[in-house]
Design a protein around this motif. Structure first.
Motif, short mmCIF file in Angstrom:
data_model
loop_
_atom_site.label_atom_id
_atom_site.label_comp_id
_atom_site.label_asym_id
_atom_site.label_seq_id
_atom_site.Cartn_x
_atom_site.Cartn_y
_atom_site.Cartn_z
N ILE A 97 -0.80 -7.38 -11.93
CA ILE A 97 -1.01 -6.59 -10.73
C ILE A 97 -2.44 -6.10 -10.71
O ILE A 97 -3.07 -5.93 -11.76
N HIS A 98 -2.96 -5.92 -9.51
CA HIS A 98 -4.30 -5.38 -9.33
C HIS A 98 -4.16 -4.12 -8.50
O HIS A 98 -3.47 -4.13 -7.48
N VAL A 99 -4.80 -3.06 -8.92
CA VAL A 99 -4.72 -1.77 -8.22
C VAL A 99 -6.10 -1.45 -7.65
O VAL A 99 -7.11 -1.60 -8.33
N ALA A 100 -6.10 -1.02 -6.37
CA ALA A 100 -7.35 -0.67 -5.71
C ALA A 100 -7.09 0.45 -4.72
O ALA A 100 -5.95 0.72 -4.35
N LYS A 101 -8.16 1.09 -4.27
CA LYS A 101 -8.04 2.12 -3.26
C LYS A 101 -7.87 1.44 -1.90
O LYS A 101 -8.67 0.60 -1.52
N GLY A 102 -6.81 1.82 -1.20
CA GLY A 102 -6.56 1.26 0.12
C GLY A 102 -7.03 2.21 1.21
O GLY A 102 -7.63 3.25 0.94
N GLY A 103 -6.70 1.88 2.44
CA GLY A 103 -7.12 2.71 3.56
C GLY A 103 -6.39 4.03 3.63
O GLY A 103 -6.96 5.05 4.01
N THR A 104 -5.10 4.06 3.28
CA THR A 104 -4.30 5.29 3.37
C THR A 104 -3.71 5.72 2.05
O THR A 104 -2.98 6.70 1.99
N GLY A 105 -3.98 4.99 0.99
CA GLY A 105 -3.41 5.32 -0.31
C GLY A 105 -3.86 4.31 -1.34
O GLY A 105 -4.94 3.73 -1.23
N GLU A 157 0.86 -1.17 0.00
CA GLU A 157 0.00 0.00 0.00
C GLU A 157 0.90 1.23 0.00
O GLU A 157 1.79 1.35 0.83
N PHE A 158 0.66 2.11 -0.97
CA PHE A 158 1.46 3.31 -1.12
C PHE A 158 0.72 4.47 -0.47
O PHE A 158 -0.16 5.07 -1.06
N GLU A 159 1.10 4.75 0.77
CA GLU A 159 0.44 5.76 1.59
C GLU A 159 0.56 7.14 0.96
O GLU A 159 1.63 7.55 0.50
N GLY A 160 -0.56 7.85 0.92
CA GLY A 160 -0.57 9.21 0.41
C GLY A 160 -0.59 9.32 -1.11
O GLY A 160 -0.59 10.41 -1.66
N ARG A 161 -0.61 8.20 -1.81
CA ARG A 161 -0.64 8.23 -3.28
C ARG A 161 -2.03 7.82 -3.76
O ARG A 161 -2.75 7.10 -3.10
N THR A 162 -2.36 8.30 -4.96
CA THR A 162 -3.59 7.90 -5.61
C THR A 162 -3.25 7.34 -6.98
O THR A 162 -2.10 7.46 -7.43
N VAL A 163 -4.23 6.77 -7.63
CA VAL A 163 -4.02 6.23 -8.98
C VAL A 163 -3.65 7.37 -9.94
O VAL A 163 -2.94 7.17 -10.92
#
Length: 77
Positions: free
Chosen positions: A41-49, A15-21
């Motif tokens: 790879i699968h990309v999704a919105k996480g809790g912090t990024g 999870e890349f904190e503070g980043r968005t797609v």
């Protein structure tokens, strides 16, 4: 007829904190990954990024290294 979902084996999740797609650097990493045609790879919105799930451990190591290097050069706010 029953359709079955194929579950890919995942090597790990970062999870890349503070980043968005939409983050320019993250988008560049995605383009490079697609150009290399590495593992899925699968990309999704996480809790912090943004959360990225990897099918190959080697891909996960590469992305972790990128994230660490970007964190060192990113100015603190």
């Amino acid at each position: 007829m029953v359709k079955r979902l194929k579950n890919d084996d995942m090597a790990g999740v970062l999870e890349f904190e503070g980043r968005t797609v939409d983050d320019p650097q993250f988008a560049e990493w995605l383009l490079e990954h697609k150009a290399r045609k590495g593992g899925k790879i699968h990309v999704a919105k996480g809790g912090t990024g943004v959360r990225v799930m990897f099918s190959k451990a080697a891909d996960m190591v590469l992305w972790k290294r990128r994230s660490d290097q970007a964190g060192k050069t990113k100015p603190e706010t």
